[in-house]
Design an enzyme around this catalytic site. Structure first.
Site, mmCIF file in Angstrom:
data_model
loop_
_atom_site.group_PDB
_atom_site.id
_atom_site.type_symbol
_atom_site.label_atom_id
_atom_site.label_comp_id
_atom_site.label_asym_id
_atom_site.label_seq_id
_atom_site.Cartn_x
_atom_site.Cartn_y
_atom_site.Cartn_z
ATOM 1 N N SER A 198 45.739 8.206 -56.857
ATOM 2 C CA SER A 198 44.495 7.558 -56.421
ATOM 3 C C SER A 198 44.593 6.038 -56.308
ATOM 4 C CB SER A 198 43.337 7.922 -57.350
ATOM 5 O OG SER A 198 43.447 7.257 -58.579
ATOM 6 N N LYS A 236 40.596 2.577 -61.676
ATOM 7 C CA LYS A 236 40.070 2.308 -60.329
ATOM 8 C C LYS A 236 39.889 0.806 -60.163
ATOM 9 C CE LYS A 236 39.435 6.742 -59.590
ATOM 10 N NZ LYS A 236 40.579 7.446 -59.121
#
Length: 174
Positions: free
Chosen positions: A39, A82
């Protein structure tokens, strides 16, 4: 002979303090984490080991571009990595494979190219941030589970330390 023993005791004492301080720094200030998924590609790949500064958000607010580690809102025992895209008071929108904050497209040299669906616009309220993975097609992030409460933040990613050929400091532009 007594002088040699005294020096040895001092040396062992200093070594013990250094080891203890290193352990405290490791668990109080810097925490290692493993990147488990794609990710955050291309900047961070599965298998990368990162160090996270756990004190960052006790003293400073998260800002756009920060790479953060946080407790996953749907399962607080899991941690995710993230990038902060929008902070408190900002409006975020995704369209035409670009991110707009407060109506302006933001430069994202760290993003893996690819198509991703539109989102928003949404205003980020006080106490929350909007986070996305750099690999938008392979990321479970704020688009799916909503805005991230700031109190879920565990720290700011500081450096990739392993594998050694990928060693680097993590910046807002990488």
């Amino acid at each position: 002979m007594e002088n040699k023993r005294t020096k040895t005791k001092w040396l062992l004492g200093i070594i013990g303090v250094v080891i203890l301080a290193g352990g405290i720094l490791r668990w109080v200030v810097f925490q290692p984490y493993l990147i488990p998924t794609p990710s955050m590609e291309p900047g961070m790949a599965p298998g990368d080991h990162i160090l996270v500064n756990r004190l960052s958000y006790r003293f400073w607010a998260p800002t756009r571009g920060d790479v953060v580690v946080f407790a996953f809102p749907k399962d607080l025992k899991r941690t995710f990595v993230k990038r902060v895209i929008a902070a408190e008071g900002e409006t975020v929108e995704l369209r035409d494979n670009k991110v707009f904050v407060n109506g302006d497209a933001i430069p994202e040299p760290y993003v893996k190219p690819g198509d991703y669906p539109p989102y928003g616009p949404e205003r980020v309220p006080e106490g929350k941030v909007f986070v996305l993975g750099d690999n938008r097609r392979e990321s479970e992030d704020s688009r799916e589970w909503g805005l991230l409460p700031k109190n879920y933040l565990l720290g700011k990613a500081w450096l990739v330390y392993y594998p050694f050929q990928r060693f680097r400091f993590i910046s807002r532009a990488s």
